[in-house]
Design a protein around this motif. Structure first.
Motif, PDB file in Angstrom:
ATOM      1  N   ALA A 102      66.488 -18.432  -2.793  1.00  0.00           N
ATOM      2  CA  ALA A 102      67.731 -19.165  -3.023  1.00  0.00           C
ATOM      3  C   ALA A 102      67.428 -20.450  -3.788  1.00  0.00           C
ATOM      4  O   ALA A 102      66.294 -20.940  -3.773  1.00  0.00           O
ATOM      5  N   PRO A 103      68.426 -21.033  -4.468  1.00  0.00           N
ATOM      6  CA  PRO A 103      68.201 -22.304  -5.180  1.00  0.00           C
ATOM      7  C   PRO A 103      67.681 -23.380  -4.232  1.00  0.00           C
ATOM      8  O   PRO A 103      68.179 -23.536  -3.108  1.00  0.00           O
ATOM      9  N   GLY A 104      66.666 -24.104  -4.679  1.00  0.00           N
ATOM     10  CA  GLY A 104      66.093 -25.171  -3.871  1.00  0.00           C
ATOM     11  C   GLY A 104      64.960 -24.735  -2.963  1.00  0.00           C
ATOM     12  O   GLY A 104      64.334 -25.563  -2.305  1.00  0.00           O
ATOM     13  N   VAL A 105      64.674 -23.421  -2.927  1.00  0.00           N
ATOM     14  CA  VAL A 105      63.554 -22.902  -2.140  1.00  0.00           C
ATOM     15  C   VAL A 105      62.413 -22.599  -3.103  1.00  0.00           C
ATOM     16  O   VAL A 105      62.630 -22.047  -4.188  1.00  0.00           O
ATOM     17  N   THR A 106      61.198 -22.956  -2.722  1.00  0.00           N
ATOM     18  CA  THR A 106      60.064 -22.937  -3.647  1.00  0.00           C
ATOM     19  C   THR A 106      58.906 -22.098  -3.134  1.00  0.00           C
ATOM     20  O   THR A 106      58.910 -21.620  -2.003  1.00  0.00           O
ATOM     21  N   GLY A 107      57.897 -21.960  -3.993  1.00  0.00           N
ATOM     22  CA  GLY A 107      56.678 -21.274  -3.600  1.00  0.00           C
ATOM     23  C   GLY A 107      56.006 -21.941  -2.411  1.00  0.00           C
ATOM     24  O   GLY A 107      55.381 -21.270  -1.576  1.00  0.00           O
ATOM     25  N   LYS A 108      56.110 -23.275  -2.309  1.00  0.00           N
ATOM     26  CA  LYS A 108      55.518 -23.976  -1.164  1.00  0.00           C
ATOM     27  C   LYS A 108      56.189 -23.537   0.133  1.00  0.00           C
ATOM     28  O   LYS A 108      55.523 -23.323   1.158  1.00  0.00           O
ATOM     29  N   ASP A 109      57.510 -23.355   0.086  1.00  0.00           N
ATOM     30  CA  ASP A 109      58.221 -22.883   1.273  1.00  0.00           C
ATOM     31  C   ASP A 109      57.777 -21.477   1.650  1.00  0.00           C
ATOM     32  O   ASP A 109      57.682 -21.142   2.838  1.00  0.00           O
ATOM     33  N   VAL A 110      57.486 -20.656   0.637  1.00  0.00           N
ATOM     34  CA  VAL A 110      57.044 -19.283   0.893  1.00  0.00           C
ATOM     35  C   VAL A 110      55.740 -19.278   1.682  1.00  0.00           C
ATOM     36  O   VAL A 110      55.623 -18.635   2.733  1.00  0.00           O
ATOM     37  N   ILE A 111      54.749 -20.004   1.199  1.00  0.00           N
ATOM     38  CA  ILE A 111      53.440 -19.939   1.847  1.00  0.00           C
ATOM     39  C   ILE A 111      53.439 -20.690   3.181  1.00  0.00           C
ATOM     40  O   ILE A 111      52.767 -20.277   4.135  1.00  0.00           O
ATOM     41  N   VAL A 112      54.220 -21.756   3.295  1.00  0.00           N
ATOM     42  CA  VAL A 112      54.340 -22.443   4.583  1.00  0.00           C
ATOM     43  C   VAL A 112      54.960 -21.503   5.621  1.00  0.00           C
ATOM     44  O   VAL A 112      54.501 -21.424   6.765  1.00  0.00           O
ATOM     45  N   ALA A 113      55.988 -20.759   5.205  1.00  0.00           N
ATOM     46  CA  ALA A 113      56.632 -19.817   6.120  1.00  0.00           C
ATOM     47  C   ALA A 113      55.725 -18.630   6.433  1.00  0.00           C
ATOM     48  O   ALA A 113      55.707 -18.130   7.565  1.00  0.00           O
ATOM     49  N   LEU A 114      54.970 -18.155   5.449  1.00  0.00           N
ATOM     50  CA  LEU A 114      54.031 -17.057   5.702  1.00  0.00           C
ATOM     51  C   LEU A 114      52.978 -17.466   6.728  1.00  0.00           C
ATOM     52  O   LEU A 114      52.658 -16.710   7.650  1.00  0.00           O
ATOM     53  N   CYS A 115      52.432 -18.679   6.568  1.00  0.00           N
ATOM     54  CA  CYS A 115      51.411 -19.160   7.522  1.00  0.00           C
ATOM     55  C   CYS A 115      51.988 -19.283   8.927  1.00  0.00           C
ATOM     56  O   CYS A 115      51.295 -19.011   9.923  1.00  0.00           O
ATOM     57  N   GLY A 116      53.245 -19.681   9.024  1.00  0.00           N
ATOM     58  CA  GLY A 116      53.854 -19.854  10.333  1.00  0.00           C
ATOM     59  C   GLY A 116      54.400 -18.584  10.934  1.00  0.00           C
ATOM     60  O   GLY A 116      54.520 -18.472  12.162  1.00  0.00           O
ATOM     61  N   SER A 117      54.737 -17.605  10.091  1.00  0.00           N
ATOM     62  CA  SER A 117      55.320 -16.354  10.576  1.00  0.00           C
ATOM     63  C   SER A 117      54.233 -15.366  10.994  1.00  0.00           C
ATOM     64  O   SER A 117      54.231 -14.862  12.122  1.00  0.00           O
ATOM     65  N   PHE A 118      53.319 -15.086  10.078  1.00  0.00           N
ATOM     66  CA  PHE A 118      52.181 -14.211  10.382  1.00  0.00           C
ATOM     67  C   PHE A 118      51.012 -15.103  10.811  1.00  0.00           C
ATOM     68  O   PHE A 118      50.090 -15.355  10.037  1.00  0.00           O
ATOM     69  N   ASN A 119      51.069 -15.598  12.036  1.00  0.00           N
ATOM     70  CA  ASN A 119      50.107 -16.607  12.487  1.00  0.00           C
ATOM     71  C   ASN A 119      49.160 -16.101  13.565  1.00  0.00           C
ATOM     72  O   ASN A 119      48.637 -16.870  14.366  1.00  0.00           O
ATOM     73  N   LYS A 120      48.920 -14.790  13.563  1.00  0.00           N
ATOM     74  CA  LYS A 120      48.007 -14.183  14.538  1.00  0.00           C
ATOM     75  C   LYS A 120      46.786 -13.577  13.834  1.00  0.00           C
ATOM     76  O   LYS A 120      46.308 -12.514  14.199  1.00  0.00           O
ATOM     77  N   ASP A 121      46.296 -14.260  12.804  1.00  0.00           N
ATOM     78  CA  ASP A 121      45.101 -13.835  12.064  1.00  0.00           C
ATOM     79  C   ASP A 121      45.300 -12.495  11.354  1.00  0.00           C
ATOM     80  O   ASP A 121      44.350 -11.736  11.146  1.00  0.00           O
ATOM     81  N   GLU A 122      46.545 -12.199  10.959  1.00  0.00           N
ATOM     82  CA  GLU A 122      46.815 -10.935  10.268  1.00  0.00           C
ATOM     83  C   GLU A 122      46.056 -10.793   8.954  1.00  0.00           C
ATOM     84  O   GLU A 122      45.765  -9.676   8.517  1.00  0.00           O
TER      85      GLU A 122
END
Length: 727
Positions: free
Chosen positions: A198-218
């Protein structure tokens, strides 16, 4: 992206290696990462197809060192090397401690430059920028190539389709001397990005969310391949940010595809280079020479000879993330495994004292422009210090030309030189005790950016800038909530992967690895089990001994595992003394089995040498900390993974059938009279129980690269052998 036209040291770059062409479909399907590694692997057995788990000897396109070049020079000299094998391969970039003007640091920098000039190595001085950014700008990191660096954030090169991965200093010295080092190809993980941001969402938000979502050493110690329809809408700068922080996510590689978005980005880069002189048809001034790495021919080759993963290539995991469900996210405090939707955090109005737009993660021209658009017409809030540093001098020049740099300064930002600075905890502007900061950098570990009792958050450049002018963690006023998805957790899930095509299936029982002369046909002896995950290097070799430079190998053996189990060393010593002599080409000793992420923690190589000196020639674990594994193999300690054996031993001998609490009787090291033999030709593991019953397991094969290192006594011995062979 703005490209420097220096150094022009070597025209005709890459003439000896063009892009990979695949004349025949390999019998075994490969991912694109495996194909690139195949291209740079040397001394492979005839017909060998490189797959995840393989140990291979690689000759990477480039190897970058930065401020740590000094210790690498010392290591290079200590192993008897005097000549750089291929001066085109190393790249020196001074970037970490660039604010330090002490005579000691300036002398160190001068020594590094002198060494580089003497050996004809491409050198970029302090102030030119951060090494990873330079390697992208100057084409050292280039699509479908393999480039390594003595720095953990070399994953960033995957943003431009380059397989980038970190190495340790000893590896760098070996590469200087021989052009080669070893690598174990990581397991492959597919990360499928669906939808569109969405507008205003960036690549930094993607990787921050990935680190926080898949946070069990996947993705721990994995090679990530980003796929899916969501990739095409991500800018190259967004991809570089995401790849950069796959390091914090736990991966060793993070590669995006070479698609039209990337190729058009390179087209624009080449067009800029074409305009660097006043050459026109009317003036008669000849066109400038091609850039040695970023030029039209290389781009044409990329289009003519595309490389892609085979349809049936095997991935150990398949993770799916829906970009369309993502709102801006903030990481922290003090952990990348904690990520919170910005609307949730913003309502708390968490006060900040410092804000940072620095580092190789988010200080490119587009990031600076995003921050400037927020700052324009505003001032940094009272009580807040906002620090900015461009990723490189070329980035800063472009930001100045666009007016963005002046906008930030006019708003109250404080300028730092292009370099790592506060991101690594060096120089001006560090977090002080009790302070809270928000940063566009990649790490917010406790104490990394200043005092251990400070709190650090990570966010996109726009959020950092908005927070700086409001005085608390906040998004920019331009962020339209109506255009964003609901402010909850994004949609993410794992897809079940079938065993078909897996490494285990491919490496059938009939698969065999040739065993080099002098390398054992098997490692065997009594089995000791340490039922513990994350057994770190301090547990293996206490920190209080680490800097006792005069400590002997015999003394290391006496204190090994002291912080984990004080009785371990004596037990191993007794078992070793009662061992029969090795028969034929078999290597006998105590075989240690432990849990997952064995050897996590610091880079101390004594954790490996102490085990080997004690009489442990081989360690089996569910998985290994990557730096420990590199140090182990560099010192002749063999490491193999066997999750099935670990699971069986844990179920049978660990307290309550779980790791972390010792054995059934509370013992930290389990010794139940088991024997074990690990075949090196076929990877067959034979465990003999006290009653004579046998169980069979399978491990990955130890390739010729590791075998050769072992026969030479480790990497330093291998380098000496190579130098002597050349002489």
């Amino acid at each position: 992206m703005r490209l420097s036209v220096t150094p022009w040291l070597r025209l005709g770059y890459g003439s000896s290696r063009s892009f990979a062409t695949v004349s025949e479909v390999p019998r075994i399907p490969q991912t694109i990462i495996e194909k690139v590694v195949q291209k740079y692997a040397v001394d492979l057995p005839a017909g060998k197809v490189v797959k995840a788990g393989d140990y291979v000897m690689i000759r990477p396109e480039h190897v970058m060192t930065h401020d740590n070049t000094g210790p690498v020079i010392s290591k290079f000299k200590s192993i008897g090397a005097t000549k750089i094998h291929n001066p085109r391969q190393p790249v020196f970039t001074l970037d970490h401690d660039v604010q330090n003007k002490s005579s000691k640091n300036l002398s160190k920098y001068a020594t590094i430059e002198a060494f580089g000039r003497t050996h004809g190595i491409d050198f970029f001085p302090a102030g030119r920028g951060i090494g990873h950014q330079i390697l992208v700008e100057e084409g050292y990191a280039f699509p479908h190539t393999l480039t390594v660096a003595s720095d953990s954030h070399s994953n960033m090169y995957g943003g431009v389709g380059c397989v980038g991965t970190p190495i340790v200093r000893t590896d760098a010295a070996a590469l200087w001397a021989t052009g080669k080092t070893w690598w174990q190809v990581p397991r492959m993980v597919k990360v499928e990005l669906r939808g569109k941001l969405a507008p205003g969402v960036t690549g930094k938000d993607v990787i921050v969310a990935l680190c926080g979502s898949f946070n069990k050493d996947e993705v721990l110690n994995a090679a990530i391949e980003f796929t899916g329809e969501g990739v095409s809408a991500l800018s190259v700068d967004d991809r570089l940010t995401i790849s950069n922080m796959t390091t914090e996510w736990g991966a060793l590689v993070g590669v995006f595809p070479v698609d039209e978005t990337l190729l058009k980005w390179y087209d624009r880069a080449v067009n800029k280079l074409d305009l660097r002189t006043f050459s026109t048809s009317s003036t008669g001034i000849p066109p400038p020479p091609d850039h040695p790495r970023i030029n039209r021919k290389r781009l044409d080759d990329l289009r003519t000879y595309p490389i892609a993963s085979d349809a049936t290539a095997y991935y150990s995991s398949h993770l799916v993330f829906d970009l369309s469900t993502l709102v801006p996210h903030v990481s922290g405090p003090n952990s990348v495994k904690i990520s919170t939707p910005l609307p949730t955090l913003q309502s708390s109005q968490i006060a900040i004292q410092k804000a940072y737009l620095v580092s190789c993660t988010n200080s490119r021209a587009s990031d600076i422009a995003a921050a400037a658009s927020v700052i324009k017409g505003n001032k940094v809030a009272p009580g807040v210090q906002f620090y900015i540093a461009a990723a490189s001098s070329e980035v800063q020049q472009e930001a100045e030309q666009n007016g963005d740099w002046e906008t930030l300064i006019a708003g109250g930002a404080k300028v730092l030189p292009a370099g790592c600075g506060p991101c690594i905890g060096l120089g001006t502007g560090l977090l002080e005790e009790g302070e809270t900061g928000i940063s566009a950098t990649n790490r917010n570990y406790k104490g990394r950016m200043g005092h251990p009792k400070a709190q650090a958050y990570l966010a996109s450049p726009a959020v950092v800038a908005a927070s700086a002018i409001k005085g608390y963690i906040s998004g920019p006023d331009s962020l339209d909530a109506a255009s964003l998805p609901p402010p909850g957790a994004p949609t993410f899930f794992s897809v079940e992967v079938t065993a078909s095509g897996s490494a285990e299936t491919v490496a059938s029982a009939s698969t065999k690895e040739p065993v080099l002369d002098g390398f054992p046909s098997a490692f065997s002896g009594p089995l000791l089990f340490a039922p513990q995950d994350n057994l770190n290097t301090d547990g293996i070799y206490p920190g209080k001994y680490t800097y006792q430079d005069d400590i002997t190998l015999e003394r290391q053996a006496q204190v090994v595992m002291e912080n984990y189990d004080p009785s371990f060393a004596a037990l191993v010593s007794t078992l070793v003394q009662n061992q029969p002599s090795s028969a034929n080409s078999e290597k006998r000793g105590v075989i240690l089995v432990s849990g997952y992420n064995f050897g996590t923690g610091s880079s101390r190589e004594q954790a490996a040498t102490a085990l080997k000196s004690a009489g442990v020639p081989l360690v089996i674990a569910g998985s290994f900390g990557d730096i420990f594994k590199r140090n182990a193999i560099n010192n002749g300690l063999v490491c193999v993974e066997c999750p099935e054996l670990v699971a069986d031993l844990t179920k049978e001998y660990a307290l309550n059938g779980q790791g972390g609490a010792g054995g059934l009787e509370g013992e930290l090291t389990v010794n139940k009279g088991l024997g074990i033999s690990v075949g090196m030709e076929d990877g067959k593991v034979l465990v003999t129980l006290p009653n004579g019953e046998e169980k069979v397991y399978q491990v990955g094969l130890v390739g010729p690269s590791v075998q050769e290192l072992w026969t030479c006594g480790g990497l330093e011995g291998y380098v000496l052998k190579s130098i002597q062979a050349e002489q």
